[in-house]
Scaffold this motif. Structure first.
Motif, PDB file in Angstrom:
ATOM      1  N   ILE A  11     -16.391   9.353 -37.124  1.00  0.00           N
ATOM      2  CA  ILE A  11     -17.249  10.478 -37.498  1.00  0.00           C
ATOM      3  C   ILE A  11     -18.486  10.484 -36.600  1.00  0.00           C
ATOM      4  O   ILE A  11     -19.135   9.458 -36.402  1.00  0.00           O
ATOM      5  CB  ILE A  11     -17.663  10.363 -38.985  1.00  0.00           C
ATOM      6  CG1 ILE A  11     -16.443  10.564 -39.873  1.00  0.00           C
ATOM      7  CG2 ILE A  11     -18.754  11.342 -39.346  1.00  0.00           C
ATOM      8  CD1 ILE A  11     -15.790  11.915 -39.728  1.00  0.00           C
ATOM      9  N   VAL A  12     -18.814  11.672 -36.065  1.00  0.00           N
ATOM     10  CA  VAL A  12     -19.948  11.840 -35.157  1.00  0.00           C
ATOM     11  C   VAL A  12     -20.868  12.928 -35.715  1.00  0.00           C
ATOM     12  O   VAL A  12     -20.402  14.034 -35.995  1.00  0.00           O
ATOM     13  CB  VAL A  12     -19.455  12.256 -33.748  1.00  0.00           C
ATOM     14  CG1 VAL A  12     -20.622  12.501 -32.814  1.00  0.00           C
ATOM     15  CG2 VAL A  12     -18.509  11.222 -33.182  1.00  0.00           C
ATOM     16  N   PRO A  13     -22.164  12.629 -35.881  1.00  0.00           N
ATOM     17  CA  PRO A  13     -23.086  13.681 -36.329  1.00  0.00           C
ATOM     18  C   PRO A  13     -23.325  14.689 -35.199  1.00  0.00           C
ATOM     19  O   PRO A  13     -23.518  14.302 -34.052  1.00  0.00           O
ATOM     20  CB  PRO A  13     -24.371  12.923 -36.678  1.00  0.00           C
ATOM     21  CG  PRO A  13     -24.279  11.629 -35.958  1.00  0.00           C
ATOM     22  CD  PRO A  13     -22.824  11.339 -35.731  1.00  0.00           C
ATOM     23  N   ASP A  14     -23.278  15.960 -35.532  1.00  0.00           N
ATOM     24  CA  ASP A  14     -23.470  17.039 -34.561  1.00  0.00           C
ATOM     25  C   ASP A  14     -24.720  17.820 -34.952  1.00  0.00           C
ATOM     26  O   ASP A  14     -24.640  18.927 -35.472  1.00  0.00           O
ATOM     27  CB  ASP A  14     -22.225  17.940 -34.548  1.00  0.00           C
ATOM     28  CG  ASP A  14     -22.327  19.077 -33.552  1.00  0.00           C
ATOM     29  OD1 ASP A  14     -23.179  19.005 -32.644  1.00  0.00           O
ATOM     30  OD2 ASP A  14     -21.555  20.039 -33.686  1.00  0.00           O
ATOM     31  N   LEU A  15     -25.866  17.233 -34.691  1.00  0.00           N
ATOM     32  CA  LEU A  15     -27.128  17.838 -35.125  1.00  0.00           C
ATOM     33  C   LEU A  15     -27.414  19.175 -34.447  1.00  0.00           C
ATOM     34  O   LEU A  15     -28.036  20.052 -35.029  1.00  0.00           O
ATOM     35  CB  LEU A  15     -28.295  16.875 -34.886  1.00  0.00           C
ATOM     36  CG  LEU A  15     -28.222  15.558 -35.659  1.00  0.00           C
ATOM     37  CD1 LEU A  15     -29.424  14.688 -35.345  1.00  0.00           C
ATOM     38  CD2 LEU A  15     -28.108  15.794 -37.144  1.00  0.00           C
ATOM     39  N   LYS A  51     -12.965   7.291 -39.461  1.00  0.00           N
ATOM     40  CA  LYS A  51     -13.733   6.064 -39.660  1.00  0.00           C
ATOM     41  C   LYS A  51     -15.214   6.434 -39.691  1.00  0.00           C
ATOM     42  O   LYS A  51     -15.703   7.125 -38.791  1.00  0.00           O
ATOM     43  CB  LYS A  51     -13.484   5.070 -38.526  1.00  0.00           C
ATOM     44  CG  LYS A  51     -12.072   4.527 -38.474  1.00  0.00           C
ATOM     45  CD  LYS A  51     -11.907   3.552 -37.328  1.00  0.00           C
ATOM     46  CE  LYS A  51     -11.604   4.376 -36.092  1.00  0.00           C
ATOM     47  NZ  LYS A  51     -11.373   3.636 -34.881  1.00  0.00           N
ATOM     48  N   VAL A  52     -15.898   5.960 -40.713  1.00  0.00           N
ATOM     49  CA  VAL A  52     -17.337   6.167 -40.798  1.00  0.00           C
ATOM     50  C   VAL A  52     -18.010   4.962 -40.157  1.00  0.00           C
ATOM     51  O   VAL A  52     -17.834   3.834 -40.619  1.00  0.00           O
ATOM     52  CB  VAL A  52     -17.796   6.329 -42.267  1.00  0.00           C
ATOM     53  CG1 VAL A  52     -19.305   6.480 -42.341  1.00  0.00           C
ATOM     54  CG2 VAL A  52     -17.097   7.515 -42.916  1.00  0.00           C
ATOM     55  N   PRO A  53     -18.739   5.171 -39.071  1.00  0.00           N
ATOM     56  CA  PRO A  53     -19.359   4.028 -38.390  1.00  0.00           C
ATOM     57  C   PRO A  53     -20.439   3.379 -39.251  1.00  0.00           C
ATOM     58  O   PRO A  53     -21.122   4.046 -40.037  1.00  0.00           O
ATOM     59  CB  PRO A  53     -19.970   4.653 -37.129  1.00  0.00           C
ATOM     60  CG  PRO A  53     -20.137   6.096 -37.440  1.00  0.00           C
ATOM     61  CD  PRO A  53     -19.074   6.444 -38.436  1.00  0.00           C
ATOM     62  N   ALA A  54     -20.579   2.080 -39.088  1.00  0.00           N
ATOM     63  CA  ALA A  54     -21.632   1.355 -39.793  1.00  0.00           C
ATOM     64  C   ALA A  54     -22.992   1.886 -39.339  1.00  0.00           C
ATOM     65  O   ALA A  54     -23.188   2.196 -38.166  1.00  0.00           O
ATOM     66  CB  ALA A  54     -21.530  -0.134 -39.494  1.00  0.00           C
ATOM     67  N   GLY A  55     -23.897   2.030 -40.254  1.00  0.00           N
ATOM     68  CA  GLY A  55     -25.245   2.481 -39.919  1.00  0.00           C
ATOM     69  C   GLY A  55     -25.346   3.969 -39.625  1.00  0.00           C
ATOM     70  O   GLY A  55     -26.265   4.398 -38.926  1.00  0.00           O
ATOM     71  N   LEU A  56     -24.437   4.769 -40.163  1.00  0.00           N
ATOM     72  CA  LEU A  56     -24.448   6.209 -39.882  1.00  0.00           C
ATOM     73  C   LEU A  56     -25.752   6.862 -40.341  1.00  0.00           C
ATOM     74  O   LEU A  56     -26.338   7.651 -39.604  1.00  0.00           O
ATOM     75  CB  LEU A  56     -23.249   6.897 -40.545  1.00  0.00           C
ATOM     76  CG  LEU A  56     -23.146   8.412 -40.352  1.00  0.00           C
ATOM     77  CD1 LEU A  56     -22.952   8.750 -38.872  1.00  0.00           C
ATOM     78  CD2 LEU A  56     -22.011   8.988 -41.188  1.00  0.00           C
ATOM     79  N   THR A  57     -26.214   6.531 -41.548  1.00  0.00           N
ATOM     80  CA  THR A  57     -27.442   7.166 -42.044  1.00  0.00           C
ATOM     81  C   THR A  57     -28.651   6.796 -41.193  1.00  0.00           C
ATOM     82  O   THR A  57     -29.505   7.643 -40.938  1.00  0.00           O
ATOM     83  CB  THR A  57     -27.710   6.801 -43.520  1.00  0.00           C
ATOM     84  OG1 THR A  57     -27.752   5.382 -43.653  1.00  0.00           O
ATOM     85  CG2 THR A  57     -26.643   7.375 -44.433  1.00  0.00           C
ATOM     86  N   GLU A  58     -28.713   5.553 -40.727  1.00  0.00           N
ATOM     87  CA  GLU A  58     -29.820   5.132 -39.868  1.00  0.00           C
ATOM     88  C   GLU A  58     -29.745   5.826 -38.512  1.00  0.00           C
ATOM     89  O   GLU A  58     -30.766   6.191 -37.931  1.00  0.00           O
ATOM     90  CB  GLU A  58     -29.814   3.610 -39.678  1.00  0.00           C
ATOM     91  CG  GLU A  58     -30.114   2.817 -40.936  1.00  0.00           C
ATOM     92  CD  GLU A  58     -28.902   2.655 -41.852  1.00  0.00           C
ATOM     93  OE1 GLU A  58     -27.757   2.944 -41.437  1.00  0.00           O
ATOM     94  OE2 GLU A  58     -29.111   2.260 -43.019  1.00  0.00           O
ATOM     95  N   ARG A  59     -28.531   6.008 -38.020  1.00  0.00           N
ATOM     96  CA  ARG A  59     -28.358   6.702 -36.736  1.00  0.00           C
ATOM     97  C   ARG A  59     -28.833   8.148 -36.837  1.00  0.00           C
ATOM     98  O   ARG A  59     -29.510   8.661 -35.948  1.00  0.00           O
ATOM     99  CB  ARG A  59     -26.885   6.652 -36.329  1.00  0.00           C
ATOM    100  CG  ARG A  59     -26.606   7.346 -35.013  1.00  0.00           C
ATOM    101  CD  ARG A  59     -25.157   7.207 -34.617  1.00  0.00           C
ATOM    102  NE  ARG A  59     -24.912   7.973 -33.417  1.00  0.00           N
ATOM    103  CZ  ARG A  59     -23.727   8.415 -33.063  1.00  0.00           C
ATOM    104  NH1 ARG A  59     -22.669   8.138 -33.808  1.00  0.00           N
ATOM    105  NH2 ARG A  59     -23.571   9.110 -31.971  1.00  0.00           N
ATOM    106  N   ILE A  60     -28.485   8.808 -37.932  1.00  0.00           N
ATOM    107  CA  ILE A  60     -28.924  10.193 -38.137  1.00  0.00           C
ATOM    108  C   ILE A  60     -30.437  10.242 -38.231  1.00  0.00           C
ATOM    109  O   ILE A  60     -31.077  11.124 -37.643  1.00  0.00           O
ATOM    110  CB  ILE A  60     -28.265  10.797 -39.391  1.00  0.00           C
ATOM    111  CG1 ILE A  60     -26.755  10.919 -39.169  1.00  0.00           C
ATOM    112  CG2 ILE A  60     -28.871  12.149 -39.725  1.00  0.00           C
ATOM    113  CD1 ILE A  60     -25.969  11.214 -40.426  1.00  0.00           C
ATOM    114  N   ASP A  61     -31.043   9.303 -38.961  1.00  0.00           N
ATOM    115  CA  ASP A  61     -32.505   9.249 -39.065  1.00  0.00           C
ATOM    116  C   ASP A  61     -33.136   9.132 -37.685  1.00  0.00           C
ATOM    117  O   ASP A  61     -34.087   9.842 -37.350  1.00  0.00           O
ATOM    118  CB  ASP A  61     -32.927   8.076 -39.956  1.00  0.00           C
ATOM    119  CG  ASP A  61     -34.417   8.054 -40.221  1.00  0.00           C
ATOM    120  OD1 ASP A  61     -35.170   7.564 -39.354  1.00  0.00           O
ATOM    121  OD2 ASP A  61     -34.834   8.547 -41.284  1.00  0.00           O
TER     122      ASP A  61
END
Length: 186
Positions: A11-15, A51-61
């Motif tokens: 999963i990749v965030p697409d801001l 796959k949800v990468p570890a630290g996804l919420t921190e990466r988005i922040d």
């Protein structure tokens, strides 16, 4: 926040909402993203292994903070940022300030004094931005030890305020959306 499936099934965030492929939208709040990852929402919505990468919420922040700081740097280059206490007070007196930016480590008394001066003018259009550190603001402005800044009229200032607001709402979580517009969605 829009998420897409990367080439390796991650999963990749697409801001910026520009990546190709089918997207999954999740409320832009850290707790909503955490919950979506926990409940396997990404895989079900994309109808594929994800796959949800570890630290996804921190990466988005981090990505949201970088976007806000980039917008601050552009606003500074566009002449929409005033730095230095005396210059900020002068801009407030002239009625040019639309919002204040206080570093997260700024003394409450210094913030209150500037906030009160702006409020006395009766021209508060936006709440003060407080979620960025002095080091970050200093780097983005090209100056050292930036604790307070003022934003004056201009499109670049508006873009920074939008980016900073998005970061603040993300950090506050879903409750920020509920208190902002009476619902749980953005």
């Amino acid at each position: 926040i829009r998420f897409v499936l990367g080439p390796q099934g991650e999963i990749v965030p697409d801001l910026k909402e520009r990546l190709p492929g089918r997207g999954v939208w999740v409320t832009a709040a850290h707790d909503a993203v955490t919950d979506a990852a926990k409940r396997n929402v990404f895989a079900r919505a994309l109808k594929a292994q994800a796959k949800v990468p570890a630290g996804l919420t921190e990466r988005i922040d981090r990505l949201l903070a970088e976007a806000a700081l980039g917008a601050f740097a552009l606003a500074n280059k566009a002449g929409c940022v005033v730095l230095g206490n005396a210059k900020i007070e002068e801009a407030i007196a002239k009625g040019r300030v639309i919002a204040l930016v206080h570093a997260s480590e700024a003394a409450p008394d210094g913030c209150r004094k500037l906030d009160d001066k702006l409020q006395t003018r009766g021209e508060i259009r936006h709440p003060a931005v407080r979620g960025l550190g002095a080091d970050e603001l200093s780097l983005a402005s090209g100056r050292s030890n930036v604790i307070h800044a003022a934003l004056i009229h201009g499109g670049a200032a508006g873009q920074f305020l939008a980016a900073a607001s998005r970061l603040e709402r993300y950090r506050k979580g879903s409750a920020a959306f509920a208190s902002q517009n009476g619902s749980d969605t953005d």
